[in-house]
Design a protein around this motif. Structure first.
Motif, short mmCIF file in Angstrom:
data_model
loop_
_atom_site.label_atom_id
_atom_site.label_comp_id
_atom_site.label_asym_id
_atom_site.label_seq_id
_atom_site.Cartn_x
_atom_site.Cartn_y
_atom_site.Cartn_z
N LEU A 120 0.84 -1.12 0.17
CA LEU A 120 -0.13 0.03 -0.01
C LEU A 120 0.77 1.12 0.03
N PHE A 169 1.10 4.55 0.73
CA PHE A 169 0.55 5.72 1.18
C PHE A 169 1.15 7.09 0.88
N ILE A 182 4.74 5.43 4.85
CA ILE A 182 4.23 6.40 5.72
C ILE A 182 5.14 7.63 5.86
N ILE A 198 -6.54 8.98 0.52
CA ILE A 198 -7.22 8.04 0.88
C ILE A 198 -8.51 7.51 0.50
N PHE A 217 -7.95 5.45 -2.53
CA PHE A 217 -7.34 4.07 -2.08
C PHE A 217 -8.49 3.30 -1.66
N THR A 218 -9.52 4.15 -1.09
CA THR A 218 -10.82 3.34 -0.78
C THR A 218 -11.36 2.96 -2.08
N VAL A 254 -10.05 -0.24 -3.36
CA VAL A 254 -10.59 -1.22 -2.83
C VAL A 254 -11.83 -1.60 -3.29
N ASP A 260 -18.33 11.99 4.16
CA ASP A 260 -17.26 11.12 4.34
C ASP A 260 -17.93 9.96 4.99
N ALA A 261 -18.70 10.04 6.03
CA ALA A 261 -18.89 8.81 6.60
C ALA A 261 -19.95 7.89 5.85
N PHE A 267 -17.71 6.02 3.39
CA PHE A 267 -17.01 4.70 4.13
C PHE A 267 -17.90 3.67 4.30
N LEU A 299 -18.55 1.62 1.58
CA LEU A 299 -17.43 1.01 1.27
C LEU A 299 -17.55 -0.54 2.07
N TYR A 311 -8.06 -5.97 3.30
CA TYR A 311 -9.26 -5.56 3.19
C TYR A 311 -9.55 -5.20 4.80
N ILE A 339 -8.43 -1.82 5.52
CA ILE A 339 -9.07 -0.78 4.90
C ILE A 339 -10.31 -0.43 5.66
N ALA A 344 -11.82 2.83 7.38
CA ALA A 344 -13.26 3.52 7.15
C ALA A 344 -13.86 3.64 8.42
N GLU A 380 -12.65 6.72 10.24
CA GLU A 380 -13.14 7.82 9.61
C GLU A 380 -14.69 8.32 10.02
N ILE A 381 -15.30 7.03 10.07
CA ILE A 381 -16.83 7.13 10.27
C ILE A 381 -17.11 7.68 12.05
N SER A 436 -16.31 11.29 11.99
CA SER A 436 -17.28 12.09 11.48
C SER A 436 -18.59 12.30 12.48
N ILE A 462 -2.05 5.92 12.55
CA ILE A 462 -0.78 5.63 12.00
C ILE A 462 0.34 5.82 12.74
N LEU A 500 12.49 7.73 10.72
CA LEU A 500 11.40 6.57 10.57
C LEU A 500 11.66 5.77 9.61
#
Lengths: 296, 353
Positions: free
Chosen positions: A34, A36, A99, A228, A231-232, A235, A269-270, A273, A276, B132, B135, B139, B142-143, B146, B277, B323
């Motif tokens: 990945l 990033f 990263i 991001i 990337f989503t 996927v 955004d929510a 996702f 997804l 998977y 990811i 998600a 992030e939810i 929000s 991260i 890093l």
């Protein structure tokens, strides 16, 4: 009419996501990592084009080409210095390195170009108009949206032909299927991976310019959220698949714009996702992803 | 065979014992330095965040190192714990006067809410595999961000009131808003202490070591090493994955509550992807499954940006380079061999001299 206008905006945003997602998907397909830092390559591309056009007064097309050249070189350099030494390392180590590269690019950009907002110029206006007026001006499609969608379609066709017909394209597909076997057939795996990074980064430069033409505020972290999301999208469509990246990107863009328009701006955004997650629960390898059988 | 097993056990318990000892010694030294006023004020302010991040790193190490699944959304659990804990502490301000008691209740509430979030997230997430799964955790992170960003909570004589997206709360007399959406919680009463942080780390270590060295822990590690083989000897995949994931989420929630109650203000956007991260970096640098490594990495990397203050603008750049270099040095066979050879040479020449 507003529905149509939202749909067009969605497809346009989705096309940008799709172009970025291609970079993720190709690199993932071959190097199984990945990357990033991809989102930040977008940002670098946008800055290069911005300076070429706004500061040095070069024609926009030269700016875009320059951005592509710089990003290609940058992508290959990153691959050579940071990722190639880790070819045999565990995937988490590579992820953390990516990263690190991402932090490096963001902070380097902040030092070089300051954290202040840059207003990206809109260089797509023909005859003083920034868009195409339809239905007596009820619907305006911006030139940016048209160019974005066209660019996305052209890139997609070109890439499909490239991976299907050319020698190096076939080598890329062979590497993504089985690196060891590809090497035995005389394919130079390192060169192939390098080329993949080069193509992905050149696409990132185009995506950066298109993204900033539509959303003109340019800061050193411009690339991270679209990165991001793309990337989503990759996927979503099934990572490793080129048509999947297109489908995932466009769907994601349309869902995002519709969610913003009809449900809630803050929650868009929510919602993206959440969609997804639902898709992955139904189809665990994405919409067009290959079903991988587990061997015992 | 019997002998062998006994030996291995002693080795594990020795490592665990040394880990406890390391934390205790570090606490005693730092605490006495802090009491004697020998710490720089910048470092003094970092003590509670260090404890919170160490706990976070330990919690994530349970998911990444012991369970073997990559989570890119652990800041989400930290966020749930932080806001649940801070709202609880604020609401109890008058009811519970003693600060340590209030802090303890807030930590438990934070952990409970995060555990609940862990269950809700875990049910769909743990059905997936590999990237998977990663990811989807991203998600969810992030939810969660929000949702909290759009949550409004107020308190008055009748109790807590909440609304979503729009602030529609009508408060009674003497009522006040605690959480106001994107503004977060502006006036947190700082009740977290270094001692509380130390106790939280110790509790976390006890929980993790006991889990890992139990029958369940061995089942979890068997799943990590070979899921199919583990499944075929009758290990319940969902149950054990869930056990590790929810424990990890609960510990992250407690860490979040500790962190939040040591800050003046907390906002939901602080707990974003970058935060997840950052914690993952602690775990990977410290070594997956190695708890003492996580502790050292988390503490060192939390302090590092402070120590790099003199580089001013360059400090995050230096951080990024450090890093990348650490990852290259520890994972590239050629470079690793080169440095090991160098170290051996230095040793030899020292002996010769």
């Amino acid at each position: 009419m507003t529905f149509l206008s939202h749909l067009i905006n969605g497809i346009s945003l989705g096309s940008v996501y799709a172009i970025i997602a291609l970079g993720y998907t190709m690199v993932y397909g071959i190097a199984k990592m990945l990357n990033f830092a991809h989102g930040d390559v977008i940002m670098v591309g946008a800055y290069i084009c911005f300076f070429a056009v706004a500061t040095y007064g070069l024609p926009p097309i030269v700016g875009v080409l320059l951005a592509m050249v710089v990003c290609t070189a940058l992508g290959m350099l990153i691959e050579r210095l940071a990722y190639k030494p880790l070819r045999q390392a565990p995937s988490l180590a590579v992820l953390i390195t990516a990263i690190g590269v991402s932090y490096f690019l963001q902070n380097g950009a902040q030092l070089l170009w300051s954290a202040n907002n840059k207003m990206f110029p809109n260089f797509l206006n023909f005859g003083g108009k920034t868009g195409l007026s339809l239905f007596d001006g009820q619907l305006t499609i911006s030139w940016t949206a048209i160019v974005t969608v066209v660019a996305c379609v052209v890139i997609m066709i070109a890439l499909t032909l490239f991976t299907g017909k050319t020698r190096i394209g076939k080598a890329m597909r062979a590497c993504s299927e089985d690196k060891g076997a590809a090497e035995l057939m005389g394919i130079n795996v390192n060169t192939t991976i390098s080329v993949t990074f080069a193509i992905g980064s050149a696409l990132a430069a185009i995506a950066g310019v298109l993204l900033c033409s539509a959303y003109p505020i340019l800061v050193p972290t411009t690339g991270s959220m679209p990165g991001i999301k793309a990337f989503t999208a990759a996927v979503f469509g099934g990572i490793g698949s080129i048509p999947g990246a297109l489908l995932g990107g466009v769907l994601l863009g349309v869902i995002e714009i519709f969610a913003k328009a009809y449900i809630s701006t803050q929650l868009s955004d929510a919602i993206v996702f959440a969609v997804l997650i639902i898709v992955l629960l139904v189809k665990p390898t994405g919409l067009l992803g290959k079903q991988i059988r587990e061997k015992v | 065979m019997k002998n062998n097993r006994k030996l291995r056990l002693t080795k594990t318990s020795r490592t665990n014992f040394l880990t406890y000892l390391m934390v205790i010694v570090a606490f005693v030294v730092l605490n006495s330095m802090s009491n004697a006023g020998m710490l720089k004020s910048a470092l003094q302010g970092q003590l509670v965040p260090i404890c919170a991040y160490v706990t976070m790193a330990l919690a994530l190490n349970l998911t990444v190192g012991v369970l073997g699944e990559l989570s890119l959304g652990h800041a989400g659990f930290m966020s749930v714990g932080a806001f649940a804990g801070a709202v609880a502490a604020s609401a109890m301000r008058d009811a519970v006067a003693a600060e340590p008691v209030r802090l303890a209740i807030a930590l438990v509430i934070g952990a409970a809410f995060a555990a609940l979030a862990g269950v809700l997230v875990g049910i769909p997430v743990l059905r997936l595999n590999g990237d998977y799964l990663a990811i989807v955790t991203l998600a969810f992170g992030e939810i969660i961000k929000s949702i909290i960003n759009n949550l409004y909570i107020g308190v008055d004589a009748r109790g807590l009131h909440a609304s979503f997206v729009q602030n529609t709360i009508a408060l009674g007399d003497g009522g006040r808003m605690i959480l106001s959406g994107p503004m977060g919680i502006p006036g947190v009463t700082k009740i977290s202490t270094f001692t509380a942080g130390f106790i939280l780390i110790m509790v976390t270590l006890v929980v993790i070591f006991n889990l890992v060295n139990s029958r369940s822990g061995r089942a979890i590690m068997a799943l990590r090493d070979n899921r199919i083989a583990a499944e075929s000897v009758g290990i319940n995949v969902t149950k054990y994955k869930m056990m590790a994931f929810v424990t990890s989420a609960a510990l992250a929630g407690a860490a979040g509550a500790l962190f939040a109650l040591g800050q003046n203000t907390i906002i939901a956007s602080k707990f974003d992807f970058n935060q997840s991260i950052l914690i993952l970096v602690f775990v990977v640098l410290g070594g997956q499954g190695r708890m003492w490594g996580s502790i050292i990495a988390a503490a060192a990397l939390t302090v590092l940006p402070e120590l790099l203050r003199e580089f001013a603008d360059y400090r995050m750049l230096v951080y990024a380079i450090v890093l990348i270099l650490v990852m290259l040095l520890t994972n590239n066979p050629t470079l690793k061999g080169f440095f090991e050879g160098l170290a051996a040479k230095v040793k030899k020449s020292e002996k010769g001299a």
